[in-house]
Scaffold this motif. Sequence first.
Motif, PDB file in Angstrom:
ATOM      1  N   MET A   1       5.277  -9.775   9.605  1.00  0.00           N
ATOM      2  CA  MET A   1       6.451  -9.528   8.795  1.00  0.00           C
ATOM      3  C   MET A   1       6.849  -8.068   8.944  1.00  0.00           C
ATOM      4  SD  MET A   1       5.611 -11.356   5.212  1.00  0.00           S
ATOM      5  CE  MET A   1       6.278 -12.954   4.960  1.00  0.00           C
ATOM      6  N   ASP A   2       8.137  -7.838   8.881  1.00  0.00           N
ATOM      7  CA  ASP A   2       8.553  -6.442   8.917  1.00  0.00           C
ATOM      8  C   ASP A   2       8.537  -5.859   7.500  1.00  0.00           C
ATOM      9  OD1 ASP A   2      10.963  -6.915   7.558  1.00  0.00           O
ATOM     10  OD2 ASP A   2      12.138  -7.037   9.389  1.00  0.00           O
ATOM     11  N   ASP A   3       8.765  -4.577   7.402  1.00  0.00           N
ATOM     12  CA  ASP A   3       8.656  -3.882   6.114  1.00  0.00           C
ATOM     13  C   ASP A   3       9.625  -4.393   5.057  1.00  0.00           C
ATOM     14  OD1 ASP A   3       6.643  -2.374   7.149  1.00  0.00           O
ATOM     15  OD2 ASP A   3       7.899  -0.629   7.582  1.00  0.00           O
ATOM     16  N   SER A   4      10.768  -4.965   5.456  1.00  0.00           N
ATOM     17  CA  SER A   4      11.740  -5.443   4.473  1.00  0.00           C
ATOM     18  C   SER A   4      11.232  -6.649   3.693  1.00  0.00           C
ATOM     19  CB  SER A   4      13.076  -5.777   5.139  1.00  0.00           C
ATOM     20  OG  SER A   4      12.960  -6.925   5.947  1.00  0.00           O
ATOM     21  N   ALA A   5      10.207  -7.320   4.176  1.00  0.00           N
ATOM     22  CA  ALA A   5       9.620  -8.441   3.442  1.00  0.00           C
ATOM     23  C   ALA A   5       8.829  -7.942   2.240  1.00  0.00           C
ATOM     24  CB  ALA A   5       8.715  -9.264   4.349  1.00  0.00           C
ATOM     25  N   ILE A   6       8.358  -6.714   2.317  1.00  0.00           N
ATOM     26  CA  ILE A   6       7.585  -6.138   1.225  1.00  0.00           C
ATOM     27  C   ILE A   6       8.484  -5.348   0.284  1.00  0.00           C
ATOM     28  CG2 ILE A   6       5.666  -4.610   0.634  1.00  0.00           C
ATOM     29  CD1 ILE A   6       4.835  -7.142   2.159  1.00  0.00           C
ATOM     30  N   LEU A   7       9.280  -4.459   0.821  1.00  0.00           N
ATOM     31  CA  LEU A   7      10.122  -3.589   0.000  1.00  0.00           C
ATOM     32  C   LEU A   7      11.543  -3.641   0.536  1.00  0.00           C
ATOM     33  CD1 LEU A   7      10.140  -1.538  -2.317  1.00  0.00           C
ATOM     34  CD2 LEU A   7       9.713   0.232  -0.629  1.00  0.00           C
TER      35      LEU A   7
END
Length: 49
Positions: A1-7
Amino acid sequence: MDDSAILYADWNTRALRHATAGHLPSVVNRGRKKVGFTTPEDAWFGKVA
């Protein structure tokens, strides 16, 4: 997953919020308050304090 999935857009755990959007009330899904609690690890693992 890329960072946009987290924040994403100042919201954390975006993937989890998206996945539960139709299953949880919005007050729960969009809530920002984090609630913690202690667990009785000593009792679980037989330790004596």
